[in-house]
Design an enzyme around this catalytic site. Structure first.
Site, PDB file in Angstrom:
ATOM      1  N   THR A  47    -102.667 -43.469  51.211  1.00  0.00           N
ATOM      2  CA  THR A  47    -102.831 -43.791  52.631  1.00  0.00           C
ATOM      3  C   THR A  47    -103.813 -42.748  53.149  1.00  0.00           C
ATOM      4  OG1 THR A  47    -101.034 -42.347  53.356  1.00  0.00           O
ATOM      5  CG2 THR A  47    -100.441 -44.631  52.862  1.00  0.00           C
ATOM      6  N   HIS A  48    -104.651 -43.151  54.097  1.00  0.00           N
ATOM      7  CA  HIS A  48    -105.702 -42.257  54.620  1.00  0.00           C
ATOM      8  C   HIS A  48    -106.592 -41.726  53.494  1.00  0.00           C
ATOM      9  CE1 HIS A  48    -103.119 -42.097  58.248  1.00  0.00           C
ATOM     10  NE2 HIS A  48    -102.136 -41.981  57.373  1.00  0.00           N
TER      11      HIS A  48
ATOM     12  N   GLU B  28    -120.599 -53.419  45.186  1.00  0.00           N
ATOM     13  CA  GLU B  28    -121.365 -52.979  46.363  1.00  0.00           C
ATOM     14  C   GLU B  28    -122.000 -54.161  47.080  1.00  0.00           C
ATOM     15  OE1 GLU B  28    -123.642 -49.089  45.554  1.00  0.00           O
ATOM     16  OE2 GLU B  28    -123.166 -49.909  43.595  1.00  0.00           O
TER      17      GLU B  28
ATOM     18  N   SER C 286    -129.659 -47.149  36.211  1.00  0.00           N
ATOM     19  CA  SER C 286    -130.613 -46.654  37.191  1.00  0.00           C
ATOM     20  C   SER C 286    -131.960 -46.531  36.518  1.00  0.00           C
ATOM     21  CB  SER C 286    -130.145 -45.287  37.703  1.00  0.00           C
ATOM     22  OG  SER C 286    -131.244 -44.548  38.206  1.00  0.00           O
TER      23      SER C 286
ATOM     24  N   LYS D 257    -125.645 -75.381  60.844  1.00  0.00           N
ATOM     25  CA  LYS D 257    -125.649 -75.645  59.397  1.00  0.00           C
ATOM     26  C   LYS D 257    -126.006 -74.456  58.528  1.00  0.00           C
ATOM     27  CE  LYS D 257    -126.540 -80.262  60.483  1.00  0.00           C
ATOM     28  NZ  LYS D 257    -126.605 -79.756  61.882  1.00  0.00           N
TER      29      LYS D 257
ATOM     30  N   GLN E 280    -127.655 -78.000  66.007  1.00  0.00           N
ATOM     31  CA  GLN E 280    -128.305 -78.035  64.692  1.00  0.00           C
ATOM     32  C   GLN E 280    -128.231 -76.663  64.020  1.00  0.00           C
ATOM     33  OE1 GLN E 280    -131.846 -80.527  64.102  1.00  0.00           O
ATOM     34  NE2 GLN E 280    -132.928 -78.687  63.442  1.00  0.00           N
TER      35      GLN E 280
ATOM     36  N   ASN F 151    -123.729 -48.351  37.442  1.00  0.00           N
ATOM     37  CA  ASN F 151    -123.401 -48.598  38.845  1.00  0.00           C
ATOM     38  C   ASN F 151    -122.604 -49.882  39.074  1.00  0.00           C
ATOM     39  OD1 ASN F 151    -124.831 -46.282  39.605  1.00  0.00           O
ATOM     40  ND2 ASN F 151    -126.765 -47.428  39.654  1.00  0.00           N
TER      41      ASN F 151
ATOM     42  N   SER G  19    -134.706 -80.217  60.219  1.00  0.00           N
ATOM     43  CA  SER G  19    -133.540 -79.629  59.564  1.00  0.00           C
ATOM     44  C   SER G  19    -133.415 -80.131  58.125  1.00  0.00           C
ATOM     45  CB  SER G  19    -132.252 -79.938  60.355  1.00  0.00           C
ATOM     46  OG  SER G  19    -132.099 -81.331  60.531  1.00  0.00           O
TER      47      SER G  19
ATOM     48  N   ASN H  86    -125.572 -88.233  66.592  1.00  0.00           N
ATOM     49  CA  ASN H  86    -124.601 -87.239  67.065  1.00  0.00           C
ATOM     50  C   ASN H  86    -123.228 -87.413  66.414  1.00  0.00           C
ATOM     51  OD1 ASN H  86    -126.737 -86.555  68.627  1.00  0.00           O
ATOM     52  ND2 ASN H  86    -125.821 -87.132  70.592  1.00  0.00           N
TER      53      ASN H  86
ATOM     54  N   LYS I 295    -126.500 -43.203  34.706  1.00  0.00           N
ATOM     55  CA  LYS I 295    -125.806 -44.016  35.697  1.00  0.00           C
ATOM     56  C   LYS I 295    -125.309 -45.360  35.175  1.00  0.00           C
ATOM     57  CE  LYS I 295    -125.362 -43.183  39.621  1.00  0.00           C
ATOM     58  NZ  LYS I 295    -126.333 -43.027  40.705  1.00  0.00           N
TER      59      LYS I 295
END
Ligand code: ARG
Length: 456
Positions: free
Chosen positions: A152-153, A287, A274, A322, A319, A282, A20, A107, A280
């Site tokens: 809304t919606h 995103e 792009s 982590k 372990q 973006n 680890s 431990n 473009k």
């Protein structure tokens, strides 16, 4: 470390499978702080001398310095950060180093390190939440007159101040910070002294160790202490929730900067072009942030799933705590940081956004409220305005253009004052109850948050 019991060397596949150190090296500061506190307790108990304590502390500090400088060589044969540091210490100071692990197991050591780490990271994520809130408040203040339709919606509902919309996120991030602070109560418990699972016959002064490390409490059950990762799962949930909030904000921004909405423009430094379509621009940051929320949820699921089948007490499965933890801290931290920067460079296209509010349908509720103020029961008013809406659509005539006589055909309560309703600023000003988006309320909240964030 266990050569006494074994005759055969570890398979090299197991060495690689089980190591680890490639990720838990991050715990080196916490590991060394824990070891220094432990060594002081050993000295108090008479297990090591004052001189030996000094050698241990100096040795550990030198190692810490080298790790920070990137000069320390980790060895995967030594599996994890705990054994890497201990082995190096013993190499440097000899037998005295070999006394450090008295009355301690990896431990309880790893449980301690993780708790110290979560405590430190709670502070750093909280700081980033504050910066994010500040960016939102600053942007809201900069465009304090901007209005846009509230949805809304994803259907246009009622006009709101742009700042009111941003302040909604300030509230969300405030809850995130409060959750992190509350979780500290459960992180801030000192597990060292629990040994492998049943403490040690060498009883150290655990309160003293806790005091050294600034812990508020000492764990009360050694079996629980070495196997508890609830605080990790809780931290992961808190980070996932931050991810959810960031993702929703990102989605709003993605919509807003589309040509269809056109309410905001992001600066060049926080957008990408792009390779194919020259026109473009973006919103990649938003995103990516929306996408990364998936990772944050995944890490939480991963931790919960790891925990569910574990018999008491420590099992090596733990372990696996982590990587999700580190990844979520990095991911949420970076997302907060870059989102704050993106918001700082965001411009509101006030004309377009106001234009979107000129759809008089947004005032349908205000017309119903108008009738209520004239004594019409709300349900009846709602029906009247419903019919009025159908009429408006049928006739292709917006509310302000409908003739007073036509209004009166739907309800006798209408008079010429109905035409005063279709003015955004007065419509907003009327929404003056606590929490509603009147310009005065929003201004008060901007000031409130500005001051609160500054005080912190
Ligand atoms: N690397 C281990 C972990 O992260 C440390 C504890 C190992 N304990 C043990 N008994 N093998 O959990």
């Amino acid at each position: 470390m266990w050569k006494g019991r074994f005759q055969e060397a570890t398979s090299s596949l197991l060495t690689q499978y089980g190591e680890s150190i490639s990720f838990d090296w991050r715990l080196y500061k916490q590991d060394i702080a824990g070891s220094c506190a432990h060594a002081r307790a050993l000295e108090r108990k008479g297990i090591i001398t004052h001189d030996e304590l000094a050698q241990i502390v100096d040795g550990l500090e030198a190692i810490e310095h080298e790790i920070t400088e990137g000069k320390f060589e980790f060895d995967i044969q030594l599996e994890d950060i705990h054994m890497n540091i201990e082995a190096e210490l013993t190499k440097r100071i000899g037998n005295t180093g070999a006394k450090l692990h008295t009355a301690r197991s990896r431990n309880d050591q790893v449980a301690l390190d993780l708790r110290l780490y979560c405590r430190d990271e709670t502070a750093s994520i909280t700081q980033k939440l504050r910066s994010m809130q500040s960016a939102l408040v600053t942007c809201g203040s900069k465009f304090s007159n901007a209005v846009l339709p509230g949805y809304t919606h994803l259907q246009r509902g009622q006009p709101v101040l742009f700042a009111h919309h941003l302040l909604a996120y300030v509230e969300m991030f405030e809850r995130d910070a409060a959750r992190l602070e509350d979780a500290l109560e459960r992180i801030d418990v000192m597990p060292l002294g629990s040994g492998a699972l049943a403490g040690s016959t060498i009883a150290l002064d655990r309160d003293f160790i806790a005091g050294q490390l600034g812990f508020k409490a000492v764990s009360q059950n050694s079996m629980d202490a070495v196997s508890d990762r609830d605080f990790v799962a809780e931290f992961l949930f808190n980070l996932a929730m931050i991810g959810a909030h960031l993702s929703r904000l990102s989605e709003d921004i993605i919509l807003w900067c589309s040509s269809e909405f056109g309410f905001v423009t992001l600066d060049d430094a926080h957008t990408t072009g792009s390779s194919l379509m020259p026109q473009k621009k973006n919103p990649d940051i938003a995103e990516l942030t929306r996408g990364k929320s998936g990772r944050l949820y995944g890490n939480l699921m991963s931790m919960l799933t790891t925990l569910k089948g574990l018999p008491m007490t420590y099992n090596r499965d733990l372990q696996e705590d982590k990587q999700p933890l580190f990844d979520s801290i990095d991911t949420a931290g970076a997302a907060l940081e870059i989102s704050a920067e993106m918001i700082a460079g965001m411009q509101v296209n006030e004309v377009t956004a106001r234009e979107a509010c000129s759809d008089s349908m947004l005032f349908a509720t205000d017309i119903a409220d108008y009738l209520v103020k004239k004594g019409v029961p709300f349900r009846e008013a709602h029906e009247v305005v419903g019919k009025l809406t159908a009429y408006s659509l049928e006739q292709n005539t917006a509310f302000p253009k409908i003739k007073l006589e036509s209004y009166q055909g739907f309800s006798e309560q209408f008079d010429a004052s109905v035409f005063d309703l279709f003015e955004i600023d007065s419509a907003l000003a009327a929404r003056s109850a606590i929490g509603a988006p009147s310009p005065q309320n929003v201004e008060n909240r901007l000031v409130y948050w500005g001051k609160k964030l500054e005080d912190r």
